[in-house]
Write a protein that holds these residues in place. Structure first.
Motif, PDB file in Angstrom:
ATOM      1  N   MET A 170     -16.978 120.621  95.319  1.00  0.00           N
ATOM      2  CA  MET A 170     -16.402 120.773  94.310  1.00  0.00           C
ATOM      3  C   MET A 170     -16.864 121.996  93.257  1.00  0.00           C
ATOM      4  SD  MET A 170     -14.099 119.764  91.936  1.00  0.00           S
ATOM      5  CE  MET A 170     -13.302 119.634  90.388  1.00  0.00           C
ATOM      6  N   LEU A 171     -18.357 122.041  93.536  1.00  0.00           N
ATOM      7  CA  LEU A 171     -19.046 122.895  93.211  1.00  0.00           C
ATOM      8  C   LEU A 171     -18.643 124.418  93.854  1.00  0.00           C
ATOM      9  CD1 LEU A 171     -22.739 121.540  92.973  1.00  0.00           C
ATOM     10  CD2 LEU A 171     -21.249 122.090  90.963  1.00  0.00           C
ATOM     11  N   GLU A 172     -18.404 124.306  95.072  1.00  0.00           N
ATOM     12  CA  GLU A 172     -18.171 125.472  95.986  1.00  0.00           C
ATOM     13  C   GLU A 172     -16.842 125.963  95.220  1.00  0.00           C
ATOM     14  OE1 GLU A 172     -17.159 127.209 100.329  1.00  0.00           O
ATOM     15  OE2 GLU A 172     -18.646 125.379 100.090  1.00  0.00           O
ATOM     16  N   PHE A 173     -15.724 125.175  95.194  1.00  0.00           N
ATOM     17  CA  PHE A 173     -14.483 125.553  94.573  1.00  0.00           C
ATOM     18  C   PHE A 173     -14.613 126.153  93.397  1.00  0.00           C
ATOM     19  CE2 PHE A 173     -10.837 124.419  92.097  1.00  0.00           C
ATOM     20  CZ  PHE A 173      -9.816 125.322  92.493  1.00  0.00           C
TER      21      PHE A 173
ATOM     22  N   LEU B 225     -17.850 124.870  83.303  1.00  0.00           N
ATOM     23  CA  LEU B 225     -17.729 123.762  84.266  1.00  0.00           C
ATOM     24  C   LEU B 225     -18.602 123.787  85.389  1.00  0.00           C
ATOM     25  CD1 LEU B 225     -15.948 121.078  84.764  1.00  0.00           C
ATOM     26  CD2 LEU B 225     -14.283 122.943  85.641  1.00  0.00           C
ATOM     27  N   PHE B 226     -18.627 124.909  85.862  1.00  0.00           N
ATOM     28  CA  PHE B 226     -19.754 124.891  86.891  1.00  0.00           C
ATOM     29  C   PHE B 226     -20.979 124.635  86.885  1.00  0.00           C
ATOM     30  CE2 PHE B 226     -22.904 127.219  89.352  1.00  0.00           C
ATOM     31  CZ  PHE B 226     -22.636 126.830  90.641  1.00  0.00           C
ATOM     32  N   LYS B 227     -21.461 124.975  85.620  1.00  0.00           N
ATOM     33  CA  LYS B 227     -22.988 124.667  85.258  1.00  0.00           C
ATOM     34  C   LYS B 227     -22.786 123.218  84.878  1.00  0.00           C
ATOM     35  CE  LYS B 227     -25.973 126.996  85.363  1.00  0.00           C
ATOM     36  NZ  LYS B 227     -26.758 127.222  86.399  1.00  0.00           N
TER      37      LYS B 227
ATOM     38  N   ARG C 124     -25.194 120.085  86.915  1.00  0.00           N
ATOM     39  CA  ARG C 124     -26.283 119.411  86.462  1.00  0.00           C
ATOM     40  C   ARG C 124     -25.997 117.990  86.791  1.00  0.00           C
ATOM     41  NH1 ARG C 124     -25.721 122.506  81.792  1.00  0.00           N
ATOM     42  NH2 ARG C 124     -24.133 121.224  81.069  1.00  0.00           N
ATOM     43  N   GLU C 125     -24.731 117.544  86.995  1.00  0.00           N
ATOM     44  CA  GLU C 125     -24.534 116.122  87.379  1.00  0.00           C
ATOM     45  C   GLU C 125     -24.610 115.959  88.741  1.00  0.00           C
ATOM     46  OE1 GLU C 125     -20.258 115.263  86.491  1.00  0.00           O
ATOM     47  OE2 GLU C 125     -20.598 115.756  84.572  1.00  0.00           O
ATOM     48  N   TYR C 126     -24.677 117.089  89.721  1.00  0.00           N
ATOM     49  CA  TYR C 126     -25.021 116.785  90.956  1.00  0.00           C
ATOM     50  C   TYR C 126     -26.677 116.694  91.351  1.00  0.00           C
ATOM     51  CZ  TYR C 126     -20.158 116.934  92.472  1.00  0.00           C
ATOM     52  OH  TYR C 126     -18.785 116.749  92.796  1.00  0.00           O
ATOM     53  N   GLN C 127     -27.277 117.241  90.377  1.00  0.00           N
ATOM     54  CA  GLN C 127     -28.889 117.446  90.957  1.00  0.00           C
ATOM     55  C   GLN C 127     -29.247 115.904  89.936  1.00  0.00           C
ATOM     56  OE1 GLN C 127     -29.988 121.060  88.862  1.00  0.00           O
ATOM     57  NE2 GLN C 127     -29.431 122.204  90.687  1.00  0.00           N
ATOM     58  N   PRO C 128     -30.369 115.645  91.045  1.00  0.00           N
ATOM     59  CA  PRO C 128     -31.068 114.208  90.507  1.00  0.00           C
ATOM     60  C   PRO C 128     -31.805 114.626  89.100  1.00  0.00           C
ATOM     61  CG  PRO C 128     -32.086 115.153  92.244  1.00  0.00           C
ATOM     62  CD  PRO C 128     -30.823 116.104  92.248  1.00  0.00           C
ATOM     63  N   ASN C 129     -31.929 113.981  88.135  1.00  0.00           N
ATOM     64  CA  ASN C 129     -32.803 114.205  87.035  1.00  0.00           C
ATOM     65  C   ASN C 129     -34.380 114.307  87.348  1.00  0.00           C
ATOM     66  OD1 ASN C 129     -34.159 111.666  86.925  1.00  0.00           O
ATOM     67  ND2 ASN C 129     -32.565 110.764  85.595  1.00  0.00           N
ATOM     68  N   GLY C 130     -35.152 114.842  86.418  1.00  0.00           N
ATOM     69  CA  GLY C 130     -36.525 115.087  86.567  1.00  0.00           C
ATOM     70  C   GLY C 130     -37.476 113.979  87.320  1.00  0.00           C
ATOM     71  N   ASP C 131     -37.152 112.536  86.410  1.00  0.00           N
ATOM     72  CA  ASP C 131     -37.709 111.481  87.028  1.00  0.00           C
ATOM     73  C   ASP C 131     -37.606 111.156  88.419  1.00  0.00           C
ATOM     74  OD1 ASP C 131     -38.803 111.356  84.460  1.00  0.00           O
ATOM     75  OD2 ASP C 131     -37.310 109.676  83.862  1.00  0.00           O
TER      76      ASP C 131
END
Length: 47
Positions: free
Chosen positions: A1-4, A20-22, A26-33
């Protein structure tokens, strides 16, 4: 989805598509903890 989404933005230059890409990025990256936990687990010696 990110690539598209990135390809669509790069072809159109639409700022809404970039935002929307950004948001998706953020949703696909794990949070800092979660990242800190993964790093601390990797630092543990194996016995």
């Amino acid at each position: 989805m990110l690539e598209f989404t990135w390809k669509l933005f790069s072809q159109t230059g639409n700022i809404d598509t970039y935002l929307l890409f950004k948001e998706l990025e953020r949703e696909y990256q794990p949070n800092g903890d979660e990242q800190e936990n993964e790093v601390s687990e990797m630092d543990q010696p194996i016995f």
